[in-house]
Design an enzyme around this catalytic site. Structure first.
Site, PDB file in Angstrom:
ATOM      1  N   ARG A   1      34.077  50.825  23.567  1.00 24.55           N
ATOM      2  CA  ARG A   1      32.369  49.943  24.704  1.00 24.55           C
ATOM      3  C   ARG A   1      32.324  51.032  25.703  1.00 24.55           C
ATOM      4  O   ARG A   1      31.287  51.348  25.958  1.00 24.55           O
ATOM      5  CB  ARG A   1      32.418  49.238  24.770  1.00 24.55           C
TER       6      ARG A   1
ATOM      7  N   ASP B   1      22.810  36.390  17.925  1.00 24.98           N
ATOM      8  CA  ASP B   1      22.365  34.916  19.243  1.00 24.98           C
ATOM      9  C   ASP B   1      20.790  35.546  19.892  1.00 24.98           C
ATOM     10  O   ASP B   1      20.522  34.160  21.330  1.00 24.98           O
ATOM     11  CB  ASP B   1      23.093  34.502  19.927  1.00 24.98           C
TER      12      ASP B   1
ATOM     13  N   TYR C   1      16.247  43.197  24.676  1.00 24.81           N
ATOM     14  CA  TYR C   1      16.580  44.958  24.636  1.00 24.81           C
ATOM     15  C   TYR C   1      16.122  45.861  24.234  1.00 24.81           C
ATOM     16  O   TYR C   1      16.520  47.352  24.773  1.00 24.81           O
ATOM     17  CB  TYR C   1      17.389  44.958  23.143  1.00 24.81           C
TER      18      TYR C   1
ATOM     19  N   ARG D   1      28.820  47.374  31.666  1.00 22.12           N
ATOM     20  CA  ARG D   1      29.239  46.693  31.306  1.00 22.12           C
ATOM     21  C   ARG D   1      30.800  46.068  30.603  1.00 22.12           C
ATOM     22  O   ARG D   1      31.200  45.483  30.684  1.00 22.12           O
ATOM     23  CB  ARG D   1      27.839  46.377  30.125  1.00 22.12           C
TER      24      ARG D   1
HETATM   25  P1  NAD Z   1      36.551  41.559  21.679  1.00 25.91           P
HETATM   26  O1  NAD Z   1      37.071  42.383  21.753  1.00 25.91           O
HETATM   27  O2  NAD Z   1      36.825  40.629  22.694  1.00 25.91           O
HETATM   28  O3  NAD Z   1      37.060  40.760  20.384  1.00 25.91           O
HETATM   29  C1  NAD Z   1      36.963  41.486  18.968  1.00 25.91           C
HETATM   30  C2  NAD Z   1      38.306  41.297  17.573  1.00 25.91           C
HETATM   31  O4  NAD Z   1      37.658  42.028  16.832  1.00 25.91           O
HETATM   32  C3  NAD Z   1      39.990  41.685  18.642  1.00 25.91           C
HETATM   33  O5  NAD Z   1      40.555  41.285  18.795  1.00 25.91           O
HETATM   34  C4  NAD Z   1      39.876  43.112  17.450  1.00 25.91           C
HETATM   35  O6  NAD Z   1      40.829  43.356  17.807  1.00 25.91           O
HETATM   36  C5  NAD Z   1      39.185  42.349  15.649  1.00 25.91           C
HETATM   37  N1  NAD Z   1      39.088  43.948  14.944  1.00 25.91           N
HETATM   38  C6  NAD Z   1      38.692  45.252  15.488  1.00 25.91           C
HETATM   39  N2  NAD Z   1      38.600  45.440  14.809  1.00 25.91           N
HETATM   40  C7  NAD Z   1      39.134  44.804  13.690  1.00 25.91           C
HETATM   41  C8  NAD Z   1      39.122  44.264  12.320  1.00 25.91           C
HETATM   42  N3  NAD Z   1      38.871  46.033  11.424  1.00 25.91           N
HETATM   43  N4  NAD Z   1      39.621  43.458  11.576  1.00 25.91           N
HETATM   44  C9  NAD Z   1      39.783  42.784  11.777  1.00 25.91           C
HETATM   45  N5  NAD Z   1      39.929  42.366  14.143  1.00 25.91           N
HETATM   46  C10 NAD Z   1      39.254  43.220  14.437  1.00 25.91           C
HETATM   47  O7  NAD Z   1      34.536  41.235  21.736  1.00 25.91           O
HETATM   48  P2  NAD Z   1      34.408  40.253  21.671  1.00 25.91           P
HETATM   49  O8  NAD Z   1      33.185  40.781  23.446  1.00 25.91           O
HETATM   50  O9  NAD Z   1      34.508  39.046  21.934  1.00 25.91           O
HETATM   51  O10 NAD Z   1      33.195  40.464  20.282  1.00 25.91           O
HETATM   52  C11 NAD Z   1      33.345  40.511  19.421  1.00 25.91           C
HETATM   53  C12 NAD Z   1      31.805  40.466  18.272  1.00 25.91           C
HETATM   54  O11 NAD Z   1      30.907  39.747  18.815  1.00 25.91           O
HETATM   55  C13 NAD Z   1      31.197  42.319  18.970  1.00 25.91           C
HETATM   56  O12 NAD Z   1      30.884  42.576  18.004  1.00 25.91           O
HETATM   57  C14 NAD Z   1      29.963  42.472  19.613  1.00 25.91           C
HETATM   58  O13 NAD Z   1      29.035  42.746  19.874  1.00 25.91           O
HETATM   59  C15 NAD Z   1      29.791  40.604  19.074  1.00 25.91           C
HETATM   60  N6  NAD Z   1      28.683  39.670  19.826  1.00 25.91           N
HETATM   61  C16 NAD Z   1      27.951  40.108  19.000  1.00 25.91           C
HETATM   62  C17 NAD Z   1      26.316  38.800  19.212  1.00 25.91           C
HETATM   63  C18 NAD Z   1      25.497  38.494  18.637  1.00 25.91           C
HETATM   64  O14 NAD Z   1      24.590  37.760  18.414  1.00 25.91           O
HETATM   65  N7  NAD Z   1      25.444  39.240  17.469  1.00 25.91           N
HETATM   66  C19 NAD Z   1      26.995  37.571  20.506  1.00 25.91           C
HETATM   67  C20 NAD Z   1      28.172  37.974  21.059  1.00 25.91           C
HETATM   68  C21 NAD Z   1      28.873  38.261  20.691  1.00 25.91           C
HETATM   69  C1  G6P Z   2      24.113  38.958  22.895  1.00 27.51           C
HETATM   70  C2  G6P Z   2      23.265  39.999  22.056  1.00 27.51           C
HETATM   71  C3  G6P Z   2      24.884  40.008  21.744  1.00 27.51           C
HETATM   72  C4  G6P Z   2      25.814  41.181  22.142  1.00 27.51           C
HETATM   73  C5  G6P Z   2      25.781  40.205  23.339  1.00 27.51           C
HETATM   74  C6  G6P Z   2      26.476  41.164  24.357  1.00 27.51           C
HETATM   75  O1  G6P Z   2      24.575  37.834  23.483  1.00 27.51           O
HETATM   76  O2  G6P Z   2      22.978  39.388  21.084  1.00 27.51           O
HETATM   77  O3  G6P Z   2      24.426  41.201  20.036  1.00 27.51           O
HETATM   78  O4  G6P Z   2      27.575  41.166  21.660  1.00 27.51           O
HETATM   79  O5  G6P Z   2      24.489  40.332  24.144  1.00 27.51           O
HETATM   80  O6  G6P Z   2      26.719  40.722  25.670  1.00 27.51           O
HETATM   81  P1  G6P Z   2      28.270  41.084  26.914  1.00 27.51           P
HETATM   82  O7  G6P Z   2      28.101  39.942  27.831  1.00 27.51           O
HETATM   83  O8  G6P Z   2      29.410  41.561  25.956  1.00 27.51           O
HETATM   84  O9  G6P Z   2      27.131  42.025  26.916  1.00 27.51           O
HETATM   85 MN    MN Z   3      23.075  40.519  18.935  1.00 28.72          MN
END
Ligand code: NAD
Ligand code: G6P
Ligand code: MN
Length: 443
Positions: free
Chosen positions: A93, A170, A266, A286
């Site tokens: 990232r 979210d 965004y 970030r």
């Molecule tokens: P993080 O790095 O703390 O956790 C991600 C985990 O995924 C890690 O433990 C990593 O080892 C694991 N991982 C990576 N590749 C993998 C694979 N191929 N198979 C299994 N596990 C795997 O990240 P985070 O900040 O907690 O975020 C997690 C995800 O959630 C990110 O994609 C983030 O963008 C997403 N997110 C989405 C929303 C949303 O609204 N859609 C909101 C918050 C976070």
């Molecule tokens: C929002 C978005 C997510 C994104 C997150 C990033 O929740 O909807 O898709 O992953 O923000 O937050 P962060 O705190 O990791 O920058």
């Molecule tokens: Mn999102």
């Protein structure tokens, strides 16, 4: 009531404890018999999982808890897979954010070149998990919120069109909570909304009071014109730090560009990229903030719980705002037919837009999947922006499928926040170097 088995993919995620606790908290409406964590990084997952295991033993001894890096163990006998993986973790990232900034371009997790680079990593990871789920639990549903959701959704539309995967975000949830607060309602669930766009690229065009039918847009617009989303409150501890606050206030300027709609936060990256770059620090983006705060905090609590052998007295909290995932699971499991925003093939929902685009629109969700709610024709400004952005997303997915350097260069060039094909190429070539363990080989 039936009890469900859940696998959380990305067991080592900073969001996992909050989601696991939220599942327990909501179990009166979504009963759970088993929660299993899956990750491909055993060590990272273990810290989170051992702490959660202690919490579960103390607070929910009836729920079978397990964790593993073995797909067969993790995906057998599962009803729902909740996926939040980050392929390449925070280290990657950081590159997504810092490489574009080196060339004066916005560096963001899901937008522009950073989002494209992240997408090229995520597609393979998500397909892998989807395939494990279908192999070991063919009737299960995958609820995906791994990013970049727009590119992941387009990839699964192309490559796994029949799979039971639903993509959700979210951000609109939090923004709707903020708008509900602005107009004196207790919850976003008291509002009925019209929304159209792509993920992290959309607009509200209608907001009504569900009970009275009153049009809430005029009052919300007044707040937006003055303070953006700054007048709202955050329902939980997510999106509360200074960088998020700045984004919520900046929405005032984004709103000014089209005051007939309410924008997703965004859009600031696309409409005010020069401002964003000016306010970025290439040495501290970030990713650094998240590593120094959320990651340290969550892993710190987990280590303390493990060391003490008890979760009592530690600030281990359910992520209330993640309850939208339970809403989605419940809708499928219990046929609640709740209306929610999902990322789905357009197919006429936005009548004047590409039917094959993955769009974010309101859907009614039940045990047979979703039905889209038609949003009509959208204005030229939004349509033109979305056409460019959906082109970026489709080209990135084609580049992944075909291993095409040319198409990925085109995707980066087409991105609104990249000023020229030359800069696109410089960014792309740097990205290829650091992503060699994660991207398909490009020719
Ligand atoms: P993080 O790095 O703390 O956790 C991600 C985990 O995924 C890690 O433990 C990593 O080892 C694991 N991982 C990576 N590749 C993998 C694979 N191929 N198979 C299994 N596990 C795997 O990240 P985070 O900040 O907690 O975020 C997690 C995800 O959630 C990110 O994609 C983030 O963008 C997403 N997110 C989405 C929303 C949303 O609204 N859609 C909101 C918050 C976070
Ligand atoms: C929002 C978005 C997510 C994104 C997150 C990033 O929740 O909807 O898709 O992953 O923000 O937050 P962060 O705190 O990791 O920058
Ligand atoms: Mn999102």
């Amino acid at each position: 009531m039936k009890k469900y088995a859940i696998t959380v993919a990305g067991g080592g995620s900073t969001f996992t404890p909050g989601i696991a606790l939220m599942l327990l908290k909501e179990s009166h409406r979504f009963p759970i018999r088993k929660i299993h964590f899956y990750d491909n990084d055993a060590q990272r997952q273990e810290t989170i999982a051992k702490a959660c295991k202690i919490y579960f033993e103390e607070n929910a001894p009836d729920v079978e808890f397990g964790y593993s890096t073995d797909p067969k163990t993790a995906f057998t006998d599962v009803d729902f897979v909740m996926a939040h993986i980050r392929v390449g973790k925070y280290k990657m990232r950081e590159y997504d954010e810092k490489i574009p900034l080196k060339y004066g371009v916005v560096g963001q997790e899901t937008c522009g070149p950073g989002g494209i680079a992240y997408g090229m990593r995520s597609i393979g990871g998500i397909l892998e998990i989807l395939d494990y789920m279908e192999k070991y639990s063919p009737n299960a549903w995958m609820l995906n919120y791994s990013n970049p959701a727009a590119i992941v959704a387009e990839a699964t539309r192309r490559l796994r069109p029949k799979s039971k995967i639903l993509n959700i975000c979210d951000m609109p949830i939090d923004l709707e909570e903020k708008m509900a607060y602005m107009v004196g309602l207790k919850s976003r669930k008291e509002m009925d909304v019209g929304y159209y766009g792509l993920n992290h690229f959309g607009w509200w065009h209608k907001i009504y009071d569900k009970k009275t039918g009153k049009d809430l847009m005029p009052e919300i617009k007044k707040h937006m014109a003055k303070n953006g989303f700054g007048d709202g409150i955050s329902p939980t501890n997510q999106h509360v730090d200074d960088s998020w606050k700045e984004t919520f206030v900046k929405a005032k300027d984004v709103f000014a560009v089209d005051p007939t709609t309410i924008p997703n936060t965004y859009l600031k990256y696309y409409l005010f990229p020069d401002y964003v770059v000016k306010h970025s620090d290439i040495n501290y983006t970030r990713a650094n903030m998240v590593m120094d705060n959320r990651e340290k905090f969550v892993f710190g609590i987990c280590r303390d719980i493990i060391a003490k052998g008890t979760s009592k007295g530690f600030n281990f909290e359910a992520d209330a705002h993640a309850s939208y995932i339970v809403d989605l699971a419940c809708a499928i499991a219990e046929n609640t037919r709740e209306k929610m925003l999902l990322i789905v093939p357009n197919d006429g929902t936005i009548v004047n837009f590409d039917p094959t685009a993955m769009v974010e629109v309101p859907c009614i969700v039940g045990s047979n999947g979703y039905e889209r709610i038609v949003q009509g024709a959208i204005p030229l400004f939004q349509k033109a922006l979305m056409e460019q952005q959906v082109g970026v997303e489709k080209l990135a997915v084609e580049a992944w499928i075909e291993g095409s350097y040319q198409k990925l260069w085109q995707a980066m060039t087409l991105s609104k926040i990249v000023p020229s094909a030359e800069i696109a190429k410089l960014i792309l070539d740097d990205m290829i170097k650091v992503n060699k363990d994660f991207w398909p080989e490009l020719k």
